[in-house]
Scaffold this motif. Structure first.
Motif, PDB file in Angstrom:
ATOM      1  N   LYS A 150      -5.719  -2.573  -8.950  1.00 27.82           N
ATOM      2  CA  LYS A 150      -6.960  -1.787  -8.967  1.00 27.82           C
ATOM      3  C   LYS A 150      -7.612  -1.768  -7.600  1.00 27.82           C
ATOM      4  O   LYS A 150      -8.294  -0.807  -7.232  1.00 27.82           O
ATOM      5  CB  LYS A 150      -7.917  -2.363 -10.004  1.00 27.82           C
ATOM      6  CG  LYS A 150      -9.201  -1.574 -10.167  1.00 27.82           C
ATOM      7  CD  LYS A 150     -10.068  -2.170 -11.271  1.00 27.82           C
ATOM      8  CE  LYS A 150     -11.370  -1.394 -11.426  1.00 27.82           C
ATOM      9  NZ  LYS A 150     -12.229  -1.981 -12.498  1.00 27.82           N
ATOM     10  N   TYR A 151      -7.390  -2.849  -6.821  1.00 28.12           N
ATOM     11  CA  TYR A 151      -8.020  -2.984  -5.509  1.00 28.12           C
ATOM     12  C   TYR A 151      -6.952  -3.256  -4.452  1.00 28.12           C
ATOM     13  O   TYR A 151      -5.877  -3.774  -4.764  1.00 28.12           O
ATOM     14  CB  TYR A 151      -9.032  -4.138  -5.509  1.00 28.12           C
ATOM     15  CG  TYR A 151     -10.122  -3.995  -6.537  1.00 28.12           C
ATOM     16  CD1 TYR A 151     -11.147  -3.071  -6.364  1.00 28.12           C
ATOM     17  CD2 TYR A 151     -10.119  -4.780  -7.689  1.00 28.12           C
ATOM     18  CE1 TYR A 151     -12.156  -2.940  -7.313  1.00 28.12           C
ATOM     19  CE2 TYR A 151     -11.116  -4.658  -8.647  1.00 28.12           C
ATOM     20  CZ  TYR A 151     -12.130  -3.728  -8.445  1.00 28.12           C
ATOM     21  OH  TYR A 151     -13.113  -3.596  -9.381  1.00 28.12           O
ATOM     22  N   TYR A 166     -13.862  -0.311   1.376  1.00 30.89           N
ATOM     23  CA  TYR A 166     -13.656  -1.548   0.626  1.00 30.89           C
ATOM     24  C   TYR A 166     -13.857  -2.777   1.517  1.00 30.89           C
ATOM     25  O   TYR A 166     -14.576  -3.718   1.152  1.00 30.89           O
ATOM     26  CB  TYR A 166     -12.256  -1.548   0.022  1.00 30.89           C
ATOM     27  CG  TYR A 166     -11.950  -2.794  -0.785  1.00 30.89           C
ATOM     28  CD1 TYR A 166     -12.412  -2.929  -2.084  1.00 30.89           C
ATOM     29  CD2 TYR A 166     -11.194  -3.826  -0.238  1.00 30.89           C
ATOM     30  CE1 TYR A 166     -12.139  -4.079  -2.823  1.00 30.89           C
ATOM     31  CE2 TYR A 166     -10.912  -4.965  -0.963  1.00 30.89           C
ATOM     32  CZ  TYR A 166     -11.388  -5.094  -2.258  1.00 30.89           C
ATOM     33  OH  TYR A 166     -11.120  -6.232  -2.978  1.00 30.89           O
ATOM     34  N   CYS A 167     -13.220  -2.769   2.684  1.00 32.83           N
ATOM     35  CA  CYS A 167     -13.340  -3.931   3.573  1.00 32.83           C
ATOM     36  C   CYS A 167     -14.781  -4.141   4.026  1.00 32.83           C
ATOM     37  O   CYS A 167     -15.242  -5.281   4.169  1.00 32.83           O
ATOM     38  CB  CYS A 167     -12.427  -3.756   4.785  1.00 32.83           C
ATOM     39  SG  CYS A 167     -10.664  -3.869   4.406  1.00 32.83           S
ATOM     40  N   THR A 205      -4.815  -5.096  -1.613  1.00 34.88           N
ATOM     41  CA  THR A 205      -4.469  -6.483  -1.287  1.00 34.88           C
ATOM     42  C   THR A 205      -4.763  -6.709   0.189  1.00 34.88           C
ATOM     43  O   THR A 205      -4.156  -6.078   1.057  1.00 34.88           O
ATOM     44  CB  THR A 205      -2.982  -6.745  -1.573  1.00 34.88           C
ATOM     45  OG1 THR A 205      -2.731  -6.542  -2.961  1.00 34.88           O
ATOM     46  CG2 THR A 205      -2.589  -8.161  -1.180  1.00 34.88           C
ATOM     47  N   PHE A 218      -3.855   3.408  -1.250  1.00 33.82           N
ATOM     48  CA  PHE A 218      -5.276   3.395  -0.907  1.00 33.82           C
ATOM     49  C   PHE A 218      -5.415   4.031   0.470  1.00 33.82           C
ATOM     50  O   PHE A 218      -4.999   3.439   1.471  1.00 33.82           O
ATOM     51  CB  PHE A 218      -5.824   1.965  -0.892  1.00 33.82           C
ATOM     52  CG  PHE A 218      -5.738   1.269  -2.221  1.00 33.82           C
ATOM     53  CD1 PHE A 218      -6.653   1.539  -3.228  1.00 33.82           C
ATOM     54  CD2 PHE A 218      -4.723   0.348  -2.477  1.00 33.82           C
ATOM     55  CE1 PHE A 218      -6.576   0.903  -4.463  1.00 33.82           C
ATOM     56  CE2 PHE A 218      -4.635  -0.290  -3.705  1.00 33.82           C
ATOM     57  CZ  PHE A 218      -5.559  -0.010  -4.705  1.00 33.82           C
ATOM     58  N   ASN A 248       0.803  -1.216   0.000  1.00 32.49           N
ATOM     59  CA  ASN A 248       0.000   0.000   0.000  1.00 32.49           C
ATOM     60  C   ASN A 248       0.840   1.272   0.000  1.00 32.49           C
ATOM     61  O   ASN A 248       0.298   2.360   0.198  1.00 32.49           O
ATOM     62  CB  ASN A 248      -0.979  -0.008   1.176  1.00 32.49           C
ATOM     63  CG  ASN A 248      -2.152   0.921   0.941  1.00 32.49           C
ATOM     64  OD1 ASN A 248      -2.504   1.215  -0.205  1.00 32.49           O
ATOM     65  ND2 ASN A 248      -2.764   1.402   2.003  1.00 32.49           N
ATOM     66  N   THR A 287     -10.741   4.739   1.898  1.00 35.52           N
ATOM     67  CA  THR A 287     -10.932   3.727   0.856  1.00 35.52           C
ATOM     68  C   THR A 287     -10.843   2.325   1.443  1.00 35.52           C
ATOM     69  O   THR A 287     -11.643   1.445   1.104  1.00 35.52           O
ATOM     70  CB  THR A 287      -9.879   3.898  -0.251  1.00 35.52           C
ATOM     71  OG1 THR A 287     -10.001   5.214  -0.812  1.00 35.52           O
ATOM     72  CG2 THR A 287     -10.057   2.866  -1.350  1.00 35.52           C
ATOM     73  N   GLN A 330     -17.365  -3.807   2.423  1.00 37.94           N
ATOM     74  CA  GLN A 330     -18.211  -4.397   1.396  1.00 37.94           C
ATOM     75  C   GLN A 330     -18.199  -5.917   1.437  1.00 37.94           C
ATOM     76  O   GLN A 330     -19.196  -6.558   1.108  1.00 37.94           O
ATOM     77  CB  GLN A 330     -17.766  -3.899   0.011  1.00 37.94           C
ATOM     78  CG  GLN A 330     -18.006  -2.413  -0.190  1.00 37.94           C
ATOM     79  CD  GLN A 330     -17.588  -1.944  -1.557  1.00 37.94           C
ATOM     80  OE1 GLN A 330     -18.026  -2.488  -2.573  1.00 37.94           O
ATOM     81  NE2 GLN A 330     -16.724  -0.930  -1.603  1.00 37.94           N
TER      82      GLN A 330
END
Length: 283
Positions: free
Chosen positions: A96-97, A228-229, A99, A220, A82, A224, A231
């Motif tokens: 894109k996302y 993200y987490c 890790t 990130f 990151n 973010t 979701q």
């Protein structure tokens, strides 16, 4: 405010730093609130601050044995690659996302407690990180609201057994040896930290700076990561997100530089704390 988890006279509890010491909060804010995770879950950190206001220290840090900031988080979600400096040194492609991988709660140690180099490896590496503790849970959290879900910040050394990390494409074994995740010394609330992106992070091995960055360098950012987490898993109060480590890890040096018995590693984030751990060999 700065909150500590500890044992005193063999009894686990938690408290808040005041001038010259600690005010104990164990069972004193609300009945049944006997640890920091419960205090966060019951949304009573502000009550804790009010309780401690104007009180004299009951004891000092020397009178307690510190525990990991959250000794028993329901989840520890770790973020890899990151910082651009770390991604580049690993020669991994852009992603894109985020890790994401996991660390188990029973692998954690506190400030000043030893990290264990396992008997089966000589590749114990350091990873200085900022830990984010979730204060308000949720699912599908919007990035615009994500920072309202933060209870506070702490230092973390997400130490890694590199050869076991590479046994397969899954990181889990190398990240979950006993006593390899150092978490402390304290939880610092967002009002005291301010804009986290202005924070610097340093990792020192035996006093020499190995890693250095600012939190603004995160690929990130925290909002973010939380969004993200949330979701793929509901976040709960007391859950921990480790935000990643800067470049400079021992594994990517020439020659590689791993932690060994007798070493001391420090994670320092001015405004959050300094986490110090000696290295010993697993008995």
């Amino acid at each position: 405010m700065q909150f500590l988890s500890y044992t005193r006279l063999g009894i686990p509890g938690f408290g808040v730093r005041v001038e010259n010491g600690i005010v104990d909060l164990t069972g004193k804010i609300r009945p049944g609130v006997t640890n920091l995770r419960q205090a966060i879950h019951d949304n009573c950190l502000e009550e804790a601050a009010d309780f401690a206001a104007g009180r004299y220290a009951e004891f000092t840090e020397a009178d307690v044995t510190l525990l990991p900031v959250i000794p028993d988080p329901g989840k520890i979600l770790c973020v890899g690659l990151n910082y651009e400096t770390h991604r580049a040194e690993t020669k991994r492609p852009d992603a894109k996302y985020p890790t994401i991988f996991t660390r188990f709660a029973d692998t954690q140690v506190a400030h000043r407690q030893p990290l264990l180099k396992p008997r089966v490896s000589d590749s114990l590496d350091f990873e200085a990180e900022l830990a984010v503790v979730i204060g308000r849970g949720g699912r599908y959290i919007a990035q615009s609201a994500a920072m309202d879900h933060v209870a506070g910040y702490a230092c973390y050394n997400d130490a890694t057994v590199r050869d076991w990390q590479r046994h397969t494409f899954q990181f889990t074994p190398g990240k979950n040896f006993p006593s390899t995740g150092a978490f402390g010394p304290q939880l610092v609330t967002p009002d005291e930290v301010g804009d986290y992106m202005k924070l610097r992070i340093l990792g020192r091995l035996n006093g020499e700076v190995m890693q250095e960055a600012t939190l603004a360098d995160l690929i990130f950012p925290i909002a973010t990561l939380i969004s993200y987490c949330s979701q793929f898993t509901p976040l709960q109060p007391g859950d921990v997100i480790l935000t990643g480590t800067p470049g400079g890890v021992g594994d990517r040096r020439e020659p590689p530089l791993y932690m060994k018995a007798g070493d001391i590693f420090e994670v320092e984030i001015p405004g959050v704390g300094r986490l110090t751990n000696p290295i010993v060999v697993e008995p």
